[in-house]
Scaffold this active site. Structure first.
Site, PDB file in Angstrom:
ATOM      1  N   ASP A 149       9.708  -7.421  -3.080  1.00 21.82           N
ATOM      2  CA  ASP A 149       8.338  -7.707  -2.365  1.00 21.82           C
ATOM      3  C   ASP A 149       8.203  -9.211  -2.698  1.00 21.82           C
ATOM      4  O   ASP A 149       8.425  -9.809  -3.851  1.00 21.82           O
ATOM      5  CB  ASP A 149       7.331  -6.923  -2.931  1.00 21.82           C
ATOM      6  CG  ASP A 149       6.133  -6.676  -1.982  1.00 21.82           C
ATOM      7  OD1 ASP A 149       5.577  -7.686  -1.918  1.00 21.82           O
ATOM      8  OD2 ASP A 149       5.890  -5.532  -1.628  1.00 21.82           O
ATOM      9  N   ASN A 150       7.815 -10.101  -1.927  1.00 19.72           N
ATOM     10  CA  ASN A 150       7.302 -11.427  -1.861  1.00 19.72           C
ATOM     11  C   ASN A 150       5.599 -11.550  -2.161  1.00 19.72           C
ATOM     12  O   ASN A 150       5.118 -12.638  -2.208  1.00 19.72           O
ATOM     13  CB  ASN A 150       7.710 -12.058  -0.611  1.00 19.72           C
ATOM     14  CG  ASN A 150       6.912 -11.714   0.605  1.00 19.72           C
ATOM     15  OD1 ASN A 150       5.953 -10.884   0.587  1.00 19.72           O
ATOM     16  ND2 ASN A 150       7.315 -12.455   1.565  1.00 19.72           N
ATOM     17  N   TYR A 173       4.094  -7.512  17.638  1.00 15.21           N
ATOM     18  CA  TYR A 173       4.343  -6.427  16.512  1.00 15.21           C
ATOM     19  C   TYR A 173       4.928  -5.126  16.890  1.00 15.21           C
ATOM     20  O   TYR A 173       6.061  -4.640  16.451  1.00 15.21           O
ATOM     21  CB  TYR A 173       3.071  -5.902  15.664  1.00 15.21           C
ATOM     22  CG  TYR A 173       3.144  -5.061  14.740  1.00 15.21           C
ATOM     23  CD1 TYR A 173       3.620  -5.342  13.440  1.00 15.21           C
ATOM     24  CD2 TYR A 173       2.641  -3.862  14.597  1.00 15.21           C
ATOM     25  CE1 TYR A 173       3.828  -4.523  12.341  1.00 15.21           C
ATOM     26  CE2 TYR A 173       2.732  -2.861  13.740  1.00 15.21           C
ATOM     27  CZ  TYR A 173       3.334  -3.462  12.591  1.00 15.21           C
ATOM     28  OH  TYR A 173       3.220  -2.274  11.570  1.00 15.21           O
ATOM     29  N   LEU A 198      10.426  -1.059   3.914  1.00 12.31           N
ATOM     30  CA  LEU A 198       8.770  -1.062   4.304  1.00 12.31           C
ATOM     31  C   LEU A 198       8.053  -2.266   4.426  1.00 12.31           C
ATOM     32  O   LEU A 198       7.357  -2.710   5.016  1.00 12.31           O
ATOM     33  CB  LEU A 198       7.927  -0.363   3.391  1.00 12.31           C
ATOM     34  CG  LEU A 198       8.370   1.167   2.993  1.00 12.31           C
ATOM     35  CD1 LEU A 198       7.558   1.761   1.804  1.00 12.31           C
ATOM     36  CD2 LEU A 198       8.170   2.064   4.082  1.00 12.31           C
ATOM     37  N   ALA A 221      10.691   1.808   8.052  1.00 14.99           N
ATOM     38  CA  ALA A 221       9.353   2.165   8.649  1.00 14.99           C
ATOM     39  C   ALA A 221       8.895   1.602  10.153  1.00 14.99           C
ATOM     40  O   ALA A 221       9.143   0.420  10.086  1.00 14.99           O
ATOM     41  CB  ALA A 221       8.237   1.772   7.562  1.00 14.99           C
ATOM     42  N   PHE A 266       0.706  -1.377  -0.024  1.00 15.40           N
ATOM     43  CA  PHE A 266      -0.004   0.029   0.044  1.00 15.40           C
ATOM     44  C   PHE A 266       0.950   1.227  -0.008  1.00 15.40           C
ATOM     45  O   PHE A 266       0.873   1.975  -1.063  1.00 15.40           O
ATOM     46  CB  PHE A 266      -0.904   0.064   1.255  1.00 15.40           C
ATOM     47  CG  PHE A 266      -1.534   1.275   1.766  1.00 15.40           C
ATOM     48  CD1 PHE A 266      -2.238   2.057   0.846  1.00 15.40           C
ATOM     49  CD2 PHE A 266      -1.518   1.420   2.977  1.00 15.40           C
ATOM     50  CE1 PHE A 266      -2.478   3.355   1.228  1.00 15.40           C
ATOM     51  CE2 PHE A 266      -2.050   2.637   3.362  1.00 15.40           C
ATOM     52  CZ  PHE A 266      -2.643   3.663   2.659  1.00 15.40           C
ATOM     53  N   ILE A 267       1.760   1.571   1.060  1.00 19.72           N
ATOM     54  CA  ILE A 267       2.228   2.766   1.113  1.00 19.72           C
ATOM     55  C   ILE A 267       3.345   2.811   0.144  1.00 19.72           C
ATOM     56  O   ILE A 267       3.910   3.629  -0.541  1.00 19.72           O
ATOM     57  CB  ILE A 267       2.934   2.890   2.485  1.00 19.72           C
ATOM     58  CG1 ILE A 267       1.784   3.152   3.421  1.00 19.72           C
ATOM     59  CG2 ILE A 267       3.937   4.148   2.796  1.00 19.72           C
ATOM     60  CD1 ILE A 267       2.175   3.202   5.008  1.00 19.72           C
ATOM     61  N   THR A 272       9.507 -12.025   9.920  1.00 20.48           N
ATOM     62  CA  THR A 272       9.469 -10.956   8.711  1.00 20.48           C
ATOM     63  C   THR A 272      10.056  -9.634   9.552  1.00 20.48           C
ATOM     64  O   THR A 272      10.937  -9.044   8.969  1.00 20.48           O
ATOM     65  CB  THR A 272       8.277 -10.883   8.327  1.00 20.48           C
ATOM     66  OG1 THR A 272       7.880 -12.228   7.460  1.00 20.48           O
ATOM     67  CG2 THR A 272       8.239  -9.641   7.036  1.00 20.48           C
TER      68      THR A 272
END
Ligand code: NAD
Length: 345
Positions: free
Chosen positions: A40-41, A158, A85, A126, A20-21, A104
């Site tokens: 990106d995965n 998180y 990110l 981020a 998204f961002i 991750t």
């Protein structure tokens, strides 16, 4: 710093750039003539987020994971600046898949930060307002206390993972001189945000458009601030061009505070929906023991002082865009559905 110097365009590695961002940041960097490599995965990101009407010779997409050390090393080597990110994002995803999220968000970040250090690349990382935990005082400055619950409450995994990332980045900056910027993002909303991972506005909007009850968790008295993704990306781009931002941790977010109950009413109003609001206990939404904070408001004084940033979008713009996107998506789904599926008995 690259991208802001007479040296010409820079090459940015954007991990999570199909998300998204990330995809909005990629658009902004390409628009000003920089080159971008996306790693990106596609776990929550989508390749279609990087679709554009125009050819994009300055964009390279690499389908892979930040957990793959060799790939990360090679791509960091090829870039001038790293924007990290990639993460397991969204309360729902984190509650449902804590192990994957932790790996991750901790190991992945460590791999990216270590590669940035090996190749002496500036790295923007981020982080998240989740690191403040249950600190409901506000507006929250970057040096505000973290107040978090028991490690047995998965939500705080998180928060803790992002805190570990920050600590690691700070240590690399302080002890090894790595140029780091930590961007602490508060709730961000806009086109391409998936409703599937527990993000409140995409979910409420889709419920309103479907004429379903809008599920508000808890009493709905909890407040949040929702920034338009364009404002968040403008802040990231500004920080990347600000030498004084190196070594800093910086809040990014809107200061327009609203209760979730009121937000649901505004969504209903803006969508012209006949829906009503349904209050759902947290336990039913996220399982027993879920904890939430009453309030989360950023103090963006540091961001403003460093970059002169000011948001350009109000909450009503955020909602209007989210509704327009959800409507367009629904129309595309209807157009794509085989005729038989549209016949209702
Ligand atoms: P997103 O899920 O759309 O983006 C994350 C991207 O990372 C996705 O494209 C996903 O496919 C990718 N990814 C996940 N695991 C990966 C891996 N192992 N290797 C490579 N790519 C991987 O979410 P977003 O909202 O765009 O979040 C971007 C960043 O901003 C994240 O670090 C998130 O923690 C942070 N953030 C977002 C918000 C928000 O409100 N959206 C708030 C605070 C912080």
């Amino acid at each position: 710093m690259p991208g802001a110097t007479p040296d010409g365009p820079a090459t940015y590695l954007v991990t999570g750039g199909a998300g998204f961002i990330g995809s909005h940041l990629v658009d902004a960097l390409l628009a000003r003539g920089d080159k971008v490599i996306v790693l990106d995965n596609l776990s929550t990101g989508r390749l279609s987020n990087l679709d554009s009407d125009r050819p994009r010779p300055n964009l390279r997409f690499v389908h892979g994971s930040v957990l793959d050390e060799l790939v990360v090393d090679e791509l960091v080597h090829q870039c001038d600046v790293v924007v990290h990110l990639a993460a397991a994002v969204g309360v729902k995803l984190i509650v449902e898949q804590p192990l994957r999220s932790l790996t991750t968000n901790i190991r992945g970040s460590q791999i990216v930060i270590e590669a940035a250090y090996r190749h002496r690349r500036t790295i923007l990382l981020a982080s998240s307002s989740e690191i403040y935990g249950k600190n409901s005082s506000g507006p929250l400055r970057e040096d505000a206390d973290r107040i978090i619950g028991s490690p047995a409450v998965v939500r705080w995994a998180y928060s803790t993972a992002k805190a570990v990332d920050e600590i690691l980045a700070n240590a690399y900056h302080a002890e090894r001189g790595l140029p780091t910027i930590v961007a602490r993002l508060f709730n961000t909303v806009g086109a391409r945000q998936s409703p599937a991972y527990g993000m409140v506005i995409p979910r409420l909007v889709r419920q309103a458009l479907a004429g379903q009850p809008l599920s508000v968790y808890g009493t709905g008295a909890q407040t949040r601030c929702f920034a338009h993704v364009a404002d968040v990306v403008a802040a990231l781009v500004a920080l990347l061009s600000t030498p004084a931002a190196i070594g800093q941790t910086v809040n990014i977010g809107s200061s327009e505070e609203i209760s979730i109950r009121r937000l649901a009413d505004l969504v209903i109003e803006a969508a012209g929906s006949p829906s009503r609001v349904e209050l759902i206990p947290y336990e039913r939404a996220y399982g027993a023991g879920f904890e939430d904070m009453d309030r989360r408001v950023p103090d963006t004084g540091r961001l403003r002082a460093l970059t002169g940033w000011a948001p350009r979008h109000a909450l009503r713009d955020v909602l209007a865009d989210a509704i327009a996107e959800a409507r367009a998506e629904a129309a595309a789904d209807t157009a794509a559905a085989p005729a038989g599926q549209l016949i209702r008995s």
